[in-house]
Design an enzyme around this catalytic site. Structure first.
Site, PDB file in Angstrom:
ATOM      1  N   GLY A 107       0.566  -1.194   0.510  1.00 58.28           N
ATOM      2  CA  GLY A 107       0.036  -0.556  -0.145  1.00 58.28           C
ATOM      3  C   GLY A 107       0.818   0.951   0.293  1.00 58.28           C
ATOM      4  O   GLY A 107       2.238   0.911   0.161  1.00 58.28           O
ATOM      5  N   ASP A 108       0.518   2.158  -0.208  1.00 50.91           N
ATOM      6  CA  ASP A 108       0.614   3.293  -0.330  1.00 50.91           C
ATOM      7  C   ASP A 108       1.833   4.005  -1.560  1.00 50.91           C
ATOM      8  O   ASP A 108       3.061   4.281  -0.628  1.00 50.91           O
ATOM      9  CB  ASP A 108       1.832   4.014   1.363  1.00 50.91           C
ATOM     10  CG  ASP A 108      -0.024   3.279   2.415  1.00 50.91           C
ATOM     11  OD1 ASP A 108      -0.591   4.169   1.910  1.00 50.91           O
ATOM     12  OD2 ASP A 108       0.239   2.828   3.208  1.00 50.91           O
ATOM     13  N   GLU A 109       1.733   3.003  -2.809  1.00 52.15           N
ATOM     14  CA  GLU A 109       3.103   3.391  -3.672  1.00 52.15           C
ATOM     15  C   GLU A 109       2.833   5.107  -4.290  1.00 52.15           C
ATOM     16  O   GLU A 109       3.539   4.931  -5.094  1.00 52.15           O
ATOM     17  CB  GLU A 109       2.447   2.402  -4.527  1.00 52.15           C
ATOM     18  CG  GLU A 109       3.037   0.448  -3.380  1.00 52.15           C
ATOM     19  CD  GLU A 109       1.614   0.317  -3.138  1.00 52.15           C
ATOM     20  OE1 GLU A 109       0.760   0.393  -2.929  1.00 52.15           O
ATOM     21  OE2 GLU A 109       1.714  -0.930  -2.775  1.00 52.15           O
ATOM     22  N   GLY A 161      -6.550   6.259   1.829  1.00 52.14           N
ATOM     23  CA  GLY A 161      -6.324   7.034   1.752  1.00 52.14           C
ATOM     24  C   GLY A 161      -4.842   8.241   0.907  1.00 52.14           C
ATOM     25  O   GLY A 161      -4.259   7.689   0.766  1.00 52.14           O
ATOM     26  N   HIS A 162      -6.081   8.947   0.285  1.00 51.85           N
ATOM     27  CA  HIS A 162      -5.642  10.041  -0.566  1.00 51.85           C
ATOM     28  C   HIS A 162      -5.209  11.208  -0.049  1.00 51.85           C
ATOM     29  O   HIS A 162      -5.858  11.538   0.432  1.00 51.85           O
ATOM     30  CB  HIS A 162      -4.816   9.611  -1.981  1.00 51.85           C
ATOM     31  CG  HIS A 162      -6.428   8.619  -2.102  1.00 51.85           C
ATOM     32  ND1 HIS A 162      -6.761   7.643  -2.551  1.00 51.85           N
ATOM     33  CD2 HIS A 162      -7.213   9.904  -2.551  1.00 51.85           C
ATOM     34  CE1 HIS A 162      -7.715   8.227  -2.941  1.00 51.85           C
ATOM     35  NE2 HIS A 162      -8.392   9.637  -3.107  1.00 51.85           N
ATOM     36  N   ARG A 169     -22.615 -14.006   5.898  1.00 51.12           N
ATOM     37  CA  ARG A 169     -23.682 -13.901   6.048  1.00 51.12           C
ATOM     38  C   ARG A 169     -24.719 -12.643   6.855  1.00 51.12           C
ATOM     39  O   ARG A 169     -26.266 -13.245   7.366  1.00 51.12           O
ATOM     40  CB  ARG A 169     -24.106 -14.704   5.387  1.00 51.12           C
ATOM     41  CG  ARG A 169     -23.615 -15.096   3.922  1.00 51.12           C
ATOM     42  CD  ARG A 169     -23.204 -17.069   4.111  1.00 51.12           C
ATOM     43  NE  ARG A 169     -23.319 -17.806   4.678  1.00 51.12           N
ATOM     44  CZ  ARG A 169     -23.148 -19.083   4.542  1.00 51.12           C
ATOM     45  NH1 ARG A 169     -23.481 -19.164   3.103  1.00 51.12           N
ATOM     46  NH2 ARG A 169     -22.397 -19.344   6.106  1.00 51.12           N
ATOM     47  N   GLN A 220      -4.777  -0.427  -0.861  1.00 54.31           N
ATOM     48  CA  GLN A 220      -3.615  -1.104  -0.318  1.00 54.31           C
ATOM     49  C   GLN A 220      -2.969  -1.844  -1.308  1.00 54.31           C
ATOM     50  O   GLN A 220      -2.643  -0.981  -2.301  1.00 54.31           O
ATOM     51  CB  GLN A 220      -4.872  -2.193   0.601  1.00 54.31           C
ATOM     52  CG  GLN A 220      -5.798  -1.625   1.624  1.00 54.31           C
ATOM     53  CD  GLN A 220      -6.517  -1.700   1.684  1.00 54.31           C
ATOM     54  OE1 GLN A 220      -7.610  -1.976   0.624  1.00 54.31           O
ATOM     55  NE2 GLN A 220      -7.110   0.114   2.150  1.00 54.31           N
ATOM     56  N   THR A 258      -3.919   7.494   8.851  1.00 51.55           N
ATOM     57  CA  THR A 258      -3.041   7.658  10.754  1.00 51.55           C
ATOM     58  C   THR A 258      -2.425   8.381  11.392  1.00 51.55           C
ATOM     59  O   THR A 258      -2.686   8.359  12.262  1.00 51.55           O
ATOM     60  CB  THR A 258      -3.702   5.681  10.907  1.00 51.55           C
ATOM     61  OG1 THR A 258      -2.361   5.997  10.230  1.00 51.55           O
ATOM     62  CG2 THR A 258      -4.435   4.953  10.398  1.00 51.55           C
ATOM     63  N   LYS A 271       8.526   7.286  -7.160  1.00 50.90           N
ATOM     64  CA  LYS A 271       9.499   8.090  -5.956  1.00 50.90           C
ATOM     65  C   LYS A 271      10.806   8.128  -6.047  1.00 50.90           C
ATOM     66  O   LYS A 271      11.335   7.822  -5.310  1.00 50.90           O
ATOM     67  CB  LYS A 271       9.208   8.075  -4.189  1.00 50.90           C
ATOM     68  CG  LYS A 271       6.890   8.514  -4.024  1.00 50.90           C
ATOM     69  CD  LYS A 271       7.298   7.863  -2.246  1.00 50.90           C
ATOM     70  CE  LYS A 271       6.573   9.171  -1.950  1.00 50.90           C
ATOM     71  NZ  LYS A 271       5.924   9.278  -0.746  1.00 50.90           N
ATOM     72  N   ASP A 323      13.034  10.531  -6.835  1.00 50.99           N
ATOM     73  CA  ASP A 323      13.970  11.133  -6.380  1.00 50.99           C
ATOM     74  C   ASP A 323      14.081  11.124  -4.923  1.00 50.99           C
ATOM     75  O   ASP A 323      14.765  11.878  -4.651  1.00 50.99           O
ATOM     76  CB  ASP A 323      12.760  12.661  -6.825  1.00 50.99           C
ATOM     77  CG  ASP A 323      11.458  12.253  -6.165  1.00 50.99           C
ATOM     78  OD1 ASP A 323      10.892  11.422  -7.140  1.00 50.99           O
ATOM     79  OD2 ASP A 323      10.813  13.334  -5.055  1.00 50.99           O
TER      80      ASP A 323
HETATM   81  P1  IMP Z   1      -6.972  -2.474   8.522  1.00 50.58           P
HETATM   82  O1  IMP Z   1      -7.300  -2.510   6.714  1.00 50.58           O
HETATM   83  O2  IMP Z   1      -7.384  -1.199   8.655  1.00 50.58           O
HETATM   84  O3  IMP Z   1      -7.507  -3.899   8.033  1.00 50.58           O
HETATM   85  O4  IMP Z   1      -5.291  -2.716   8.434  1.00 50.58           O
HETATM   86  C1  IMP Z   1      -5.120  -4.434   8.804  1.00 50.58           C
HETATM   87  C2  IMP Z   1      -3.225  -4.103   7.217  1.00 50.58           C
HETATM   88  O5  IMP Z   1      -3.656  -3.881   6.255  1.00 50.58           O
HETATM   89  C3  IMP Z   1      -2.124  -2.965   8.520  1.00 50.58           C
HETATM   90  O6  IMP Z   1      -1.401  -3.407   8.214  1.00 50.58           O
HETATM   91  C4  IMP Z   1      -2.721  -1.376   7.802  1.00 50.58           C
HETATM   92  O7  IMP Z   1      -1.870  -0.645   7.800  1.00 50.58           O
HETATM   93  C5  IMP Z   1      -2.817  -1.591   6.488  1.00 50.58           C
HETATM   94  N1  IMP Z   1      -3.481  -1.264   5.418  1.00 50.58           N
HETATM   95  C6  IMP Z   1      -4.452  -1.137   5.191  1.00 50.58           C
HETATM   96  N2  IMP Z   1      -5.168   0.205   4.670  1.00 50.58           N
HETATM   97  C7  IMP Z   1      -3.649   0.414   3.745  1.00 50.58           C
HETATM   98  C8  IMP Z   1      -3.339   1.337   2.990  1.00 50.58           C
HETATM   99  O8  IMP Z   1      -4.308   2.533   2.379  1.00 50.58           O
HETATM  100  N3  IMP Z   1      -2.405   1.814   2.933  1.00 50.58           N
HETATM  101  C9  IMP Z   1      -1.208   1.319   3.842  1.00 50.58           C
HETATM  102  N4  IMP Z   1      -1.322   0.567   4.561  1.00 50.58           N
HETATM  103  C10 IMP Z   1      -2.812  -0.149   4.667  1.00 50.58           C
END
Ligand code: IMP
Length: 427
Positions: free
Chosen positions: A12-14, A40-41, A143, A223, A300, A330, A332
């Site tokens: 995630g966060d790429e 989140g972005h 369910r 993710q 977060t 990224k 750079d």
């Molecule tokens: P959850 O999705 O909140 O249940 O979190 C499960 C795992 O996925 C945790 O390690 C989170 O930090 C990670 N995670 C969930 N959403 C993201 C995201 O958008 N970017 C990076 N890590 C994520």
């Protein structure tokens, strides 16, 4: 017309937000097919920052229609807050957003359970975003979930929420918590439903009609591959299908309509939350990547763990997603590092592995290849030839080890700080 799936190839966060934004210029419909407000972005509109968790970033392009498909889990209060922010900027016109009637909703006790369980788990905590994503998907699979369409009918909503709460009540009590009042939940969620009614629809039909009109569609993953519930570093994963295959189930389309899968990877690696991360850097090198790369979670605010690029994991991502081209973001951030390292394999119990194993992630010892770095500012480079020789060699080596072409290199946060070799929407 093209139908393209974009997925994160790491944890995630790429930097998917920037790449989706770039491609959206040519796209009619952007579809979120999984995950929820855990994503989140950060977007900048007229110099003001907005953080979106649910609405695809395509909403900034006035002609693009956005879809939250049935594979997502929607927290209606979060969604309405985002819609208000977008509307205040004049971007939420008629037909701009569709929400699946089949998408499951996050109930008020879901984040509560998520937080209580994480608090109890100690060293086994997953490090979730505490947005209630796990419990909402658990309800779906068990369910007993409540869906967007249920928000439009008091009797149906009350019945489903009551039955759902009865299942969780003993768990919440055992964890030392208390269920939020039922009457308040029903009133709040009916009010949310009333406001969301014009947007709730059968989005799989909506997408099918767009396909029939030969429109261009971008299916936006959330993710990353290593967080996929089936293919990631289980159990340190999210609760949904984040890989390209998840786009079909999540959006309700057939695999035969997809033209290309684009994987996004940073030029290094990050992970937020707990769980295995073989190439993690704990000392100054990790801190430097975090500071220069601004590696703090959009949802977060947590500092992200940073490390070298993990090629066995990337190769695995190319395979399980069927990635046709990679976008490398990224680059750079690496400028100014004397030496760069690429993890080319792992050692486990005296054996060399070239791909991620099934388990034992914590016992993997990365095998590194060292490459020379560069000192030049590369943010003005607009073609591969503009890059310093060692940056070009680094990119070429990644391509070779991943077994996949790199179609785009991002050299800065700005839209135009991009080297584009291949545009999946131009075919
Ligand atoms: P959850 O999705 O909140 O249940 O979190 C499960 C795992 O996925 C945790 O390690 C989170 O930090 C990670 N995670 C969930 N959403 C993201 C995201 O958008 N970017 C990076 N890590 C994520």
């Amino acid at each position: 017309m093209s139908i393209v799936v974009i997925v994160g190839a790491q944890w995630g966060d790429e930097g998917k937000g920037k790449i989706v934004d770039l491609y959206t210029q040519h796209v009619d419909v952007v579809v979120r097919f999984g995950g929820g407000a855990n994503a989140g972005h950060t977007l900048v509109v007229d110099g003001n920052k907005i953080v979106l968790h649910l609405i695809p970033s395509g909403v900034l392009h006035p002609k693009t229609r956005c879809v939250l498909a049935q594979g997502t889990v929607v927290d209606p209060a979060v969604l309405l807050r985002e819609m208000d922010e977008i509307a205040a900027r004049g971007l939420l016109g008629p037909g701009r957003l569709s929400i699946s009637d089949r998408a499951h909703i996050v109930l008020p006790h879901h984040p509560l359970i998520d937080g209580l369980r994480e608090g109890e788990a100690g060293k086994n905590a997953i490090g979730t975003t505490k947005r209630g994503i796990g419990p909402a998907y658990e309800d779906k699979i068990a369910r007993r979930g409540v869906r967007m369409g249920d928000l439009l009918d008091r009797a149906r909503l009350t019945d489903k929420v009551e039955r759902n709460r009865a299942q969780w009540q003993p768990v919440i009590v055992a964890l030392g918590g208390k269920l939020p009042p039922l009457a308040e939940t029903i009133d709040d969620y009916l009010a949310h439903g009333e406001r969301l009614k014009p947007y709730i629809t059968d989005t799989s039909r909506f997408v099918a009609e767009a396909i029939a009109r030969k429109e261009s569609i971008l299916l936006e993953g959330a993710q990353g591959t290593m967080l996929d519930v089936d293919h990631g570093t289980y159990p340190f994963v999210t609760s949904s299908s984040t890989i390209a295959g998840g786009a079909c189930a999540g959006a309700g389309i057939g695999p035969t309509v997809i033209d290309e899968v684009v994987g996004i990877t940073k030029a290094y690696a990050t992970r937020v939350g707990g769980g295995p991360f073989p190439t993690e850097l704990h000392g100054d090198e990790g801190s430097r990547l975090r500071e220069v790369g601004a590696e703090f979670g959009a949802t977060t605010g947590r500092p992200r763990r940073c490390g070298w690029l993990d090629m066995p994991a990337l190769r695995y991502a190319v395979r399980v997603n069927g990635i046709g081209s990679l976008a490398l973001t990224k680059l750079d951030v690496l400028s100014g590092l004397g030496e760069l390292r690429l993890c080319t394999a792992y050692e486990l119990n005296g054996q060399t592995l070239s791909e991620l194993p099934y388990d034992d992630f914590d016992k993997l010892v990365p095998v590194y290849e060292t490459m020379p770095g560069w000192t030049e500012d590369i943010t003005k480079c607009r073609s591969m030839n503009d890059l310093p020789v060692s940056a070009r060699s680094y990119v070429a080596r990644i391509e070779e080890l991943a077994g996949c072409k790199i179609g785009l290199v991002s050299v800065g946060a700005d839209r135009n700080e991009t080297i584009m070799m291949h545009d999946p929407f131009k075919r």
